[in-house]
Design a protein around this motif. Structure first.
Motif, PDB file in Angstrom:
ATOM      1  N   VAL A  48       0.807  -1.105   0.020  1.00 32.79           N
ATOM      2  CA  VAL A  48      -0.049  -0.011  -0.014  1.00 32.79           C
ATOM      3  C   VAL A  48       1.108   1.335   0.177  1.00 32.79           C
ATOM      4  O   VAL A  48       0.713   2.227  -0.693  1.00 32.79           O
ATOM      5  N   SER A  86     -13.830   7.962   7.708  1.00 30.79           N
ATOM      6  CA  SER A  86     -13.105   6.762   7.375  1.00 30.79           C
ATOM      7  C   SER A  86     -12.426   6.050   8.910  1.00 30.79           C
ATOM      8  O   SER A  86     -12.396   4.774   9.004  1.00 30.79           O
ATOM      9  N   ALA A 348     -11.278   3.989   1.415  1.00 31.17           N
ATOM     10  CA  ALA A 348     -10.228   4.451   2.007  1.00 31.17           C
ATOM     11  C   ALA A 348      -9.530   3.464   3.057  1.00 31.17           C
ATOM     12  O   ALA A 348      -8.369   3.243   3.147  1.00 31.17           O
ATOM     13  N   ILE A 351      -8.650  -0.033   1.217  1.00 31.88           N
ATOM     14  CA  ILE A 351      -7.286   0.446   0.449  1.00 31.88           C
ATOM     15  C   ILE A 351      -6.371   0.304   1.407  1.00 31.88           C
ATOM     16  O   ILE A 351      -4.991  -0.238   1.027  1.00 31.88           O
ATOM     17  N   GLY A 352      -6.295   0.966   2.416  1.00 31.85           N
ATOM     18  CA  GLY A 352      -5.314   0.988   3.424  1.00 31.85           C
ATOM     19  C   GLY A 352      -4.894  -0.205   4.064  1.00 31.85           C
ATOM     20  O   GLY A 352      -3.996  -0.323   4.460  1.00 31.85           O
ATOM     21  N   ALA A 365      -4.118   2.603   8.719  1.00 31.75           N
ATOM     22  CA  ALA A 365      -4.419   2.137   7.578  1.00 31.75           C
ATOM     23  C   ALA A 365      -5.400   3.374   6.718  1.00 31.75           C
ATOM     24  O   ALA A 365      -5.367   3.590   5.464  1.00 31.75           O
ATOM     25  N   GLY A 369      -4.845   5.163   2.962  1.00 37.40           N
ATOM     26  CA  GLY A 369      -5.832   4.819   1.981  1.00 37.40           C
ATOM     27  C   GLY A 369      -6.650   6.253   1.508  1.00 37.40           C
ATOM     28  O   GLY A 369      -6.709   6.478   0.408  1.00 37.40           O
ATOM     29  N   GLU A 394     -10.298   4.785  -9.333  1.00 37.25           N
ATOM     30  CA  GLU A 394     -10.407   4.568  -7.864  1.00 37.25           C
ATOM     31  C   GLU A 394     -10.926   3.158  -7.765  1.00 37.25           C
ATOM     32  O   GLU A 394     -10.822   2.383  -6.964  1.00 37.25           O
ATOM     33  N   LEU A 398      -9.692   0.145  -5.763  1.00 35.43           N
ATOM     34  CA  LEU A 398     -10.370  -0.738  -4.935  1.00 35.43           C
ATOM     35  C   LEU A 398     -10.409  -2.168  -4.997  1.00 35.43           C
ATOM     36  O   LEU A 398     -10.304  -2.976  -4.118  1.00 35.43           O
ATOM     37  N   ALA A 401      -7.317  -3.891  -4.020  1.00 36.98           N
ATOM     38  CA  ALA A 401      -7.105  -4.225  -2.647  1.00 36.98           C
ATOM     39  C   ALA A 401      -8.015  -5.158  -1.940  1.00 36.98           C
ATOM     40  O   ALA A 401      -7.477  -5.829  -1.180  1.00 36.98           O
TER      41      ALA A 401
END
Length: 419
Positions: A48, A86, A348, A351-352, A365, A369, A394, A398, A401
């Motif tokens: 990441v 998030s 977010a 993805i993190g 994370a 993200g 995006e 995603l 991830a």
């Protein structure tokens, strides 16, 4: 073992044999980790981080404006409210649940605050209290339906998303927006942005990152002394260096422009607080336990229902804080919920590196993200790309991830079953 049986005889009790077996020294064996195992278990955040670095380098090469102080400050201001949103959703995801109403809850509470201050002349303090109470009630309803009535969180929160969307239209009436002029609100992230002094802007982030690194080192040696499993020294060093470089690098860029805005202090202060809660309190450990295996947590004496209700309430309260910051940036509230807001809030966190299946992930994370999402949006905008391209990119990030998270879980399950 045969010597023990001969020593105690065929009629020896089970307790005697177990007592004798406990005295046998079993040679410790630690298999050498492969690179894949090390990456999965110890350095799982590196892909990441590497993705974020590559994105920054890519846009900086194509447009040198990208890392200039003014543009970078703009990225951070845009990231603040999304990061706060998030942060709350991370708690829900750690339970293995989902909250699709969080964007609607935040927007609704922002509208309540704006209507009370601008139309009814309330002071900002009582208006914020009412907004927080409304957010807490929304989270409580989510928690009761999910934890007590055991209705799937996807259905419950989607239904409340629709309800709150209608309530927004009712509160604002014929108006689609309501401007906000309170100086306290506008100072957070709006046109009248206030910045920390140089001493606080540099000192507070430095103290925070040093405290974080120090806690990692203390925990490492404490667990090692107690004979507990610890992270590898490689992971300890990498996490510490990355934390220092990232935080201090951001501070340097901001200080070369106008300084660290208040909204960044709110975001990182919240993340630091939630990190302490999740890693240093029984409440945080119970969240991970419930998300990892709810039935095992219940049998261990954890109040699973209470934990779930508390997390949904906390998530909604954090959404109110995010709405206040977003209201400051927009200088207004609107009756329409941004179409991509809810997806970006969840995206977010995922993805993190926070797992959609619960029980795994870190509050930090969120930082990776939101920066990935906002850097993509900002960089593509600087390259004059339209919103359709931004959304496709995006979505691609995603899905990558989520796919990597699923593959990692399967690999870990096969590894455990093969032992």
């Amino acid at each position: 073992m045969s010597d023990m049986i001969e020593k105690h005889g065929a009629d020896a009790s089970v307790a005697e044999v177990q007592a004798a077996a406990s005295t046998v020294e079993v040679p410790s064996y630690q298999p050498r980790q492969t690179f894949r195992q090390m990456l999965r278990n110890d350095l799982g955040f590196l892909p990441v981080l590497l993705t974020l670095v590559l994105i920054i380098i890519f846009f900086q090469v194509l447009n040198p404006i990208f890392l200039q102080g003014e543009n970078f400050t703009n990225i951070l201001l845009q990231s603040a409210s999304l990061g706060i949103y998030s942060s709350g959703i991370v708690l829900v995801l750690l339970l293995g649940e989902i909250d699709l109403s969080v964007a609607a809850v935040g927007t609704l509470c922002g509208v309540i605050m704006a209507v009370l201050t601008e139309r009814h002349g309330w002071a900002i303090a009582p208006a914020l209290v009412v907004a927080l109470l409304a957010g807490g009630c929304a989270g409580l309803l989510n928690g009761l339906f999910v934890a007590v009535l055991r209705i799937p969180s996807f259905i419950v929160t989607l239904a409340f998303f629709i309800i709150y969307s209608g309530l927004l239209l009712f509160l604002l009436g014929t108006q689609t927006t309501q401007s906000v002029g309170d100086p306290f609100i506008l100072a957070l992230a709006g046109t009248r942005v206030s910045y920390f002094t140089d001493v606080l802007g540099v000192g507070l982030p430095t103290l925070a990152v040093l405290g974080y690194v120090g806690s990692l080192i203390i925990e490492y040696f404490a667990r090692k002394k107690a004979g507990l499993r610890t992270m590898s020294i490689t992971r300890l060093m990498v996490q510490s260096v990355v934390a220092v470089v990232v935080i201090e690098g951001v501070v340097v860029i901001l200080e070369n422009y106008q300084g660290v805005p208040y909204s960044m202090g709110i975001l990182f202060g919240l993340i630091l607080l939630l990190w302490v809660v999740l890693t240093r309190t029984s409440f945080g450990r119970h969240i991970y336990a419930v998300g990892g295996n709810a039935e095992a947590a219940r049998r261990a004496g954890i109040n699973v229902v209470g934990i779930r209700v508390a997390v949904f309430v906390l998530c909604s309260l954090i959404a109110v804080l995010a709405a206040v910051v977003d209201t400051s940036r927009q200088n207004a509230v609107a009756s329409a919920i941004p179409s991509m807001l809810q997806l970006n809030i969840i995206g977010a966190a995922v993805i993190g590196g926070v797992s959609l299946f619960g029980g795994r992930g870190s509050i930090w994370a969120v930082v990776l993200g939101i920066f990935i999402i906002q850097c993509l949006d900002n960089g593509l905008s600087l390259l004059n790309q339209t919103s359709d391209v931004q959304q496709m990119v995006e979505g691609l990030v995603l899905i990558l991830a989520v796919t990597s998270d699923a593959l990692i879980r399967r690999a870990q399950a096969r590894s455990r079953s093969g032992r």
